[in-house]
Design an enzyme around this catalytic site. Structure first.
Site, PDB file in Angstrom:
ATOM      1  N   ARG A 580     111.911  77.036  86.197  1.00  0.00           N
ATOM      2  CA  ARG A 580     111.999  78.483  86.098  1.00  0.00           C
ATOM      3  C   ARG A 580     110.708  79.118  86.611  1.00  0.00           C
ATOM      4  NH1 ARG A 580     116.646  80.783  83.380  1.00  0.00           N
ATOM      5  NH2 ARG A 580     115.492  82.729  83.595  1.00  0.00           N
ATOM      6  N   LYS A 585     103.739  79.140  84.384  1.00  0.00           N
ATOM      7  CA  LYS A 585     103.963  77.919  85.172  1.00  0.00           C
ATOM      8  C   LYS A 585     103.201  77.957  86.498  1.00  0.00           C
ATOM      9  CE  LYS A 585     108.564  76.987  83.150  1.00  0.00           C
ATOM     10  NZ  LYS A 585     108.675  75.564  82.772  1.00  0.00           N
ATOM     11  N   THR A 687     110.042  68.754  80.948  1.00  0.00           N
ATOM     12  CA  THR A 687     110.826  67.542  81.154  1.00  0.00           C
ATOM     13  C   THR A 687     110.995  67.286  82.648  1.00  0.00           C
ATOM     14  OG1 THR A 687     112.819  68.878  80.888  1.00  0.00           O
ATOM     15  CG2 THR A 687     112.131  67.562  78.994  1.00  0.00           C
ATOM     16  N   LYS A 691     111.227  63.741  84.861  1.00  0.00           N
ATOM     17  CA  LYS A 691     112.274  63.402  85.823  1.00  0.00           C
ATOM     18  C   LYS A 691     111.677  63.085  87.189  1.00  0.00           C
ATOM     19  CE  LYS A 691     114.470  67.172  84.253  1.00  0.00           C
ATOM     20  NZ  LYS A 691     115.420  68.309  84.208  1.00  0.00           N
TER      21      LYS A 691
END
Ligand SMILES: *Cc1c(COP(=O)(O)O)cnc(C)c1O
Length: 851
Positions: A580, A585, A687, A691
């Site tokens: 997102r 971020k 997460t 991945k």
């Protein structure tokens, strides 16, 4: 052997066992719906094409074949599902109930084939029919019933619960419209509705018979009954019906198939006949629409609260349906209501379902006549709460008047919980007013409000964070006083991801390569990846590892050119930030690095630059201006950089639209570099970091969330670390952080910011990015400027390391080998052992418990 011969042979074999003709026929029909071999699958697909879709091969569309295959898979799931339910009801097992307002499941077909262990068989069956499995898998519209990490975690946990053979039900909302679809026009995000049900949904079964009435609004009256018992009547002004829609969730190569039960809101059966009869047709229709609106649409805000009536109605609606459903299950087992917690352990995925604590009290006290203290004992032994955020803007609060207008009885209950709780607390903290008001469930101010995190903490027996650092910060900051009060409730449960979807399904080539060296056990026991370490210097393995990565990059390059018309070089570093879009971020920090590399080339076109492809993807909340501006900035910079002849194709910037699970599965396997660059102390876990790393990407990141633990596992020599620590961020802020100082004293940073401001990337429009630049220069809450130089220096080390491809591949192998901890199986095992106290219950089918 030919099919007919096989049938004949089976027939006589079965008749030898003493079955008559009719029984034999039944067995064979049964086999057609459950058999897992290629021949039976072919037969079943054609059968479903005919009997479900009403088509024959000559006129069937791709969607018809997708549906025929989906129903073929579903038949096999149903057999296991029924066996699981039967087994759960026969014994006395504690069931995990996972309450989550979001499930970001991703497409079902491929995943179910993997978990049933029939991916290869289905591929073969379709091939023999002249069809292609990938082509059908791509036909599925994914259920986007979540925003991002939190909803995706719930989906991974459902997979692990089933794989670990733990009895579990996931409860949530069947949104008619999931997360919006993103398109990019002229560099800006535009949103479109996600009408995911438009072609039907073969993976769910509507359970019309399972429904509950949910009251909303109205008023409350109290009276004393004939026995002198204090009673409450809640007269709502609206009743809606919640109908169960079940999706089977099968574990990997086990029979266990759990239920994801999502609630759809409807008008009750008895609905407003008065309006109809009195001729007020349009009012009756309006009321129906109001009921249906409750499960209509997912709120698209990630990490921000909304404070809207409809959102509270959604939360209460799904929580009340779920608790009524659980109580029904418990009582049908012949158990007493007082022992509810022996049948269910209920996990609250963030505070979105926290109103469950008040609803449980209402059901027990008002509907089942329990005394308050007894009801409270049951409640506080039932619930456990997972906190997902430290961002203050994400902590849910409800204005008290608004809350009362939707849930008048629950407000009374919360006030009573708070009164009793504060009585107890006052003594414990010896009257410390500051502590009392921090612990209070009700916040004071110009307007009073309800603090959902405090309700969740007060009503739960366990509280956990989602990464080691996050849990520590919870204890030191937002939940400090709760930790002081009940330290025994706190624990950490670091997030994990399922290797089935995120490796086996999405990266079959890497899966096959890994399994060729260490067998297939790692798929269920991810720690076994450590056996790869001994191959990290094997030249043949290194070459194979690089070949797989290059192939995945080539495939992504093809998708990129199809979707965006941008041509990228698969030999370049695939530098990937997909998540997102949010200021914390820091996608804008990434783009400042892009501009810095671009300027190096412009200042010296012969400068040595290791070619890079920057891939961004992610949705911005539709109302989040700065996030939308960041998307525009990425596209604007891309437009200039991608076509500048001096760059000579050495840098490419791609914004891949509509980030979702489907696209994530294509992007992660192609990454060389994973961007995990949030401001330290802001990302609870992440997460995506796991991945990407499990798919062989090396991480550039801050000491934030689970990055800290990833770095500990993979080794600091295999992790590109930069930036301030959480503690340094706090200290820098309290010392009076001045971002402007960094701007003035760093020429490269100044140049990049000036170019953005003066319109270099925006056709000389010097107004578009003004708000973004001003917030960086004068506010910069997220320390972008403070971390800039450290980030650029670290990126230079990345480029240097990538020049030695074999050395990079070696690091990538070691990285994957050491990521075993980050399986959601490990997370779920910890929840089972330490919080829920539940054990696995293997489900047997034809005498065995696994494929
Ligand atoms: C994993 C995942 C996320 C979470 O990513 P983070 O990088 O941890 O924020 C969000 N969206 C999708 C589609 C995902 O698969």
């Amino acid at each position: 052997m030919k099919k007919n011969e096989l049938n004949k042979e089976m027939q006589s074999a079965l008749q030898d066992k003493g079955l008559d003709k009719k029984e034999v026929q039944n067995v064979l029909v049964e086999d057609a719906r459950t058999g897992l071999d290629v021949e039976t699958l072919k037969k079943a697909i054609l059968n479903n094409l005919f009997y479900v879709q009403g088509k024959y091969p000559e006129i069937a569309t791709r969607n018809d074949y997708y549906m025929a295959l989906a129903y073929t898979v579903r038949d096999r799931l149903l057999q296991r599902w029924v066996a699981s339910v039967k087994q759960y009801l026969e014994g006395k097992h504690r069931i995990v109930s996972y309450l989550s307002a979001e499930y970001l499941l991703g497409p079902h077909l491929g995943n179910n084939l993997v978990n049933l262990g029939i991916y290869k068989e289905a591929e073969q069956a379709l091939h023999e029919m002249g069809l292609n499995l990938d082509w059908l898998i791509e036909k599925e519209i994914e259920p986007g019933l979540g925003n991002g990490g939190l909803g995706r975690l719930a989906a991974c946990y459902m997979d692990s619960l089933a794989t670990l053979e733990v009895p579990a039900i996931g409860y949530g909302i069947r949104y008619q419209f999931g997360i919006f679809e993103q398109d990019i026009r002229d560099g800006w995000q535009v949103e479109d509705t996600d009408n995911w049900l438009r072609r039907g949904n073969p993976w769910e079964i509507a359970r019309r018979e399972i429904s509950y009435d949910i009251k909303l609004g109205g008023y409350v009256q109290h009276y004393m009954d004939r026995d002198g018992k204090f009673r409450t009547i809640w007269t709502p002004d609206l009743i809606v019906k919640g109908v169960a829609y079940d999706t089977p969730i099968v574990g990997y190569k086990v029979n266990t198939t759990n239920t994801l039960r999502l609630w759809k809101s409807e008008a009750p059966n008895s609905f407003d006949f008065q309006s109809f009869n009195s001729g007020d047709y349009s009012n009756a229709v309006n009321q129906k629409i109001i009921c249906e609106n409750i499960s209509k649409v997912l709120y698209p805000n990630d990490e921000t609260r909304s404070g809207k009536v409809l959102r509270l109605q959604q939360q209460y609606f799904f929580v009340s349906c779920s608790l009524q459903d659980m109580i029904g299950i418990h009582l049908r087992q012949g158990e007493r209501i007082e022992d509810f917690q022996t049948t269910f352990a209920v996990q609250l995925n963030d505070t979105h379902p926290a109103v469950a604590i008040a609803e449980m009290m209402r059901l027990l006290v008002d509907e089942y006549d329990l005394e308050w203290v007894d009801a409270w004992r049951v409640t506080t032994r039932t619930f456990a709460y997972t906190n997902h955020t430290l961002l203050p803007e994400a902590l849910e609060k409800w204005d008290m008047e608004l809350f009362a207008s939707v849930l008048p009885r629950h407000l009374e209950i919360i006030q009573e919980i708070n009164r009793r709780f504060l009585d107890e607390v006052t003594v414990r903290v010896y009257g410390d007013q500051e502590k009392i008001s921090s612990l209070s469930i009700i916040g004071e101010g110009p307007r009073r409000y309800i603090k959902m995190a405090n309700l969740a903490c007060a009503g739960s027996f366990a509280i956990n964070g989602v990464a080691a650092l996050h849990t520590e910060l919870l204890k030191q900051t937002v939940l400090k006083d709760w930790y002081a009060l009940s330290p025994e409730k706190f624990s950490n449960k670091t997030n994990g991801v399922t290797p089935r979807r995120w490796m086996v399904l999405s990266n079959p080539k890497l899966t096959e390569l890994i399994s060729s060296k260490i067998g297939e056990n790692w798929i269920k026991h991810l720690d076994e990846l450590k056996n790869l370490e001994k191959f990290a210097d094997d030249p043949e393995f290194l070459q194979q590892w690089m070949d797989v990565k290059l192939e995945m990059k080539t495939q992504l390059a093809q998708r990129i050119v199809n979707r965006t018309n941008i041509k990228v070089d698969p030999e370049s570093i695939f530098d990937i930030q997909v998540k997102r879009i949010h200021e914390y971020k820091r996608q804008h920090l990434n783009i400042l690095h892009v501009i810095t590399l671009y300027n190096r080339i412009k200042q010296n076109p012969e400068a040595e630059i290791v070619p890079r492809t920057f891939v961004f993807a992610g949705k911005a909340a539709p109302g989040y201006k700065q996030a939308k501006l960041i998307i525009k900035l990425i596209n604007s910079v891309g437009e200039i950089v991608n076509k500048d002849p001096d760059v000579k194709g050495r840098l490419k910037v791609v914004f891949y639209p509509n980030y979702n699970v489907t696209n994530a599965q294509k992007i992660y396997p192609a990454a060389d570099l994973s961007e995990q660059i949030s401001t330290a102390g802001k990302e609870a876990s992440g997460t995506g970091n796991m991945k990407l790393s499990l798919n062989g990407a090396l991480t550039i990141g801050t000491l934030d969330g689970a990055n800290v633990e990833i770095r500990e596992c993979v080794g600091e020599e295999n992790f590109f670390l930069f930036g301030l620590t959480a503690e340094e961020v706090e200290n820098t802020k309290s010392d009076g952080y001045n971002p402007f100082h960094f701007y003035e004293n760093n020429p490269n940073l100044k140049l990049a910011l000036d170019q953005i401001s003066n319109g270099y990337f925006s056709h000389l429009d010097d107004t578009i990015f003004k708000d973004l630049i001003n917030s960086l220069l004068y506010d910069d809450q997220f320390m972008v400027l403070a971390d800039y130089q450290s980030y650029v220096d670290c990126q230079d080390q990345v480029a240097e390391a990538f020049k030695d491809k074999v050395k990079w591949a070696r690091m990538s192998i070691l990285n994957v080998a050491r990521m075993g901890k980050f399986s959601s199986d490990r997370s779920i095992r910890e929840y089972c052992d330490e919080i829920w106290k539940v054990k696995s219950v293997p489900v047997t089918l034809n005498g065995t418990s696994s494929k």
